[in-house]
Design a protein around this motif. Structure first.
Motif, PDB file in Angstrom:
ATOM      1  N   PRO A   1      26.047 -51.482  38.734  1.00  0.00           N
ATOM      2  CA  PRO A   1      26.552 -50.142  38.416  1.00  0.00           C
ATOM      3  C   PRO A   1      25.594 -49.064  38.897  1.00  0.00           C
ATOM      4  O   PRO A   1      24.383 -49.270  38.950  1.00  0.00           O
TER       5      PRO A   1
ATOM      6  N   TRP B   1      29.547 -48.175  41.735  1.00  0.00           N
ATOM      7  CA  TRP B   1      28.672 -49.334  41.819  1.00  0.00           C
ATOM      8  C   TRP B   1      28.241 -49.494  43.274  1.00  0.00           C
ATOM      9  O   TRP B   1      28.838 -48.919  44.173  1.00  0.00           O
TER      10      TRP B   1
ATOM     11  N   GLY C   1      30.144 -50.360  31.893  1.00  0.00           N
ATOM     12  CA  GLY C   1      29.316 -51.561  31.920  1.00  0.00           C
ATOM     13  C   GLY C   1      28.862 -51.895  30.518  1.00  0.00           C
ATOM     14  O   GLY C   1      28.548 -50.996  29.729  1.00  0.00           O
ATOM     15  N   TYR C   2      28.861 -53.173  30.192  1.00  0.00           N
ATOM     16  CA  TYR C   2      28.340 -53.662  28.919  1.00  0.00           C
ATOM     17  C   TYR C   2      27.138 -54.531  29.235  1.00  0.00           C
ATOM     18  O   TYR C   2      27.214 -55.414  30.097  1.00  0.00           O
TER      19      TYR C   2
ATOM     20  N   LEU D   1      23.973 -57.295  32.785  1.00  0.00           N
ATOM     21  CA  LEU D   1      25.373 -56.882  32.778  1.00  0.00           C
ATOM     22  C   LEU D   1      26.228 -58.074  32.365  1.00  0.00           C
ATOM     23  O   LEU D   1      26.156 -59.134  32.984  1.00  0.00           O
TER      24      LEU D   1
ATOM     25  N   LYS E   1      26.940 -50.160  25.699  1.00  0.00           N
ATOM     26  CA  LYS E   1      28.032 -49.692  26.558  1.00  0.00           C
ATOM     27  C   LYS E   1      27.563 -48.454  27.313  1.00  0.00           C
ATOM     28  O   LYS E   1      26.948 -47.573  26.738  1.00  0.00           O
TER      29      LYS E   1
ATOM     30  N   ARG F   1      29.651 -57.426  31.334  1.00  0.00           N
ATOM     31  CA  ARG F   1      31.035 -57.041  31.586  1.00  0.00           C
ATOM     32  C   ARG F   1      31.039 -55.724  32.352  1.00  0.00           C
ATOM     33  O   ARG F   1      30.253 -54.823  32.047  1.00  0.00           O
ATOM     34  N   PHE F   2      31.952 -55.615  33.330  1.00  0.00           N
ATOM     35  CA  PHE F   2      32.050 -54.409  34.139  1.00  0.00           C
ATOM     36  C   PHE F   2      33.529 -54.153  34.401  1.00  0.00           C
ATOM     37  O   PHE F   2      34.214 -55.003  34.966  1.00  0.00           O
TER      38      PHE F   2
ATOM     39  N   TYR G   1      33.956 -46.351  35.513  1.00  0.00           N
ATOM     40  CA  TYR G   1      33.575 -47.721  35.182  1.00  0.00           C
ATOM     41  C   TYR G   1      32.861 -47.735  33.831  1.00  0.00           C
ATOM     42  O   TYR G   1      32.203 -46.767  33.465  1.00  0.00           O
TER      43      TYR G   1
END
Length: 191
Positions: free
Chosen positions: A43, A34, A61-62, A69, A28, A71-72, A59
């Motif tokens: 990102p 972004w 980001g995962y 990436l 994370k 998930r965002f 934001y």
């Protein structure tokens, strides 16, 4: 899986879907913004949660173990005047102070214990009082955080994008599918 309504008042942030943490070794990271409208999003400007202290938006980001990436999420903070009786006796110091916002019902909160800003991470609401040096004065504000959009990505074994699912703050959902070469093949939309 959505978070049950019962947990909403306990400072758990609701999300349209959750990442299966066992399936992915997830990293994370917070970001200021972004760049470009390419998909997946890119990102920019990594920061810590503490760096979001004065931000209206930020934001998260995962990333999977391959650095992709998955998930965002864009979060928006909104400050609302808080009509709190006897709040002034809790004010001291020359910098912003933070307090738990304990949900009484629907959109009503009462003040809880004083907390450091870092403890506001993951909360859907908290109270903030600006320092006496701020133009907003030493009035209490309820800070409510909501999800502006939640973008999820899945990849083919070859690393190409397989699906993109974006859920916006109004609940609308758009899912885009890609073939193994990364070319868009279909899109579905739900209002």
């Amino acid at each position: 899986m959505p978070i049950p309504e019962f947990f909403m008042g306990l400072g758990v942030r609701a999300s349209p879907y959750e990442i299966n943490m066992e399936k992915h070794e997830v990293q994370k990271q917070y970001f200021r913004s972004w760049v470009s409208y390419s998909i997946p999003m890119k990102p920019r400007d990594p920061i810590s949660y503490a760096d979001t202290v004065d931000s209206i938006s930020y934001y998260i980001g995962y990333f999977d173990r391959g650095g992709r990436l998955i998930r965002f999420i864009k979060y928006i903070r909104q400050e609302q005047d808080a009509d709190i009786i006897n709040f002034s006796d809790r004010i001291n110091g020359d910098r912003a102070t933070y307090y738990e916002a304990l949900r009484i019902e629907n959109e009503k909160y009462r003040i809880g214990s004083r907390i450091d800003f870092e403890r506001t991470e993951g909360l859907d609401a908290y109270f903030k009082i600006y320092s006496q040096n701020n133009t907003k004065g030493r009035h209490p504000y309820l800070v409510v955080t909501h999800t502006e959009f939640d973008d999820k990505y899945e990849y083919w074994p070859n690393g190409k994008l397989k699906t993109r699912t974006i859920v916006k703050s109004d609940g609308s959902r758009r899912q885009t599918f890609y073939n193994e070469q990364g070319q868009e093949t279909a899109t579905t939309t739900q209002p």
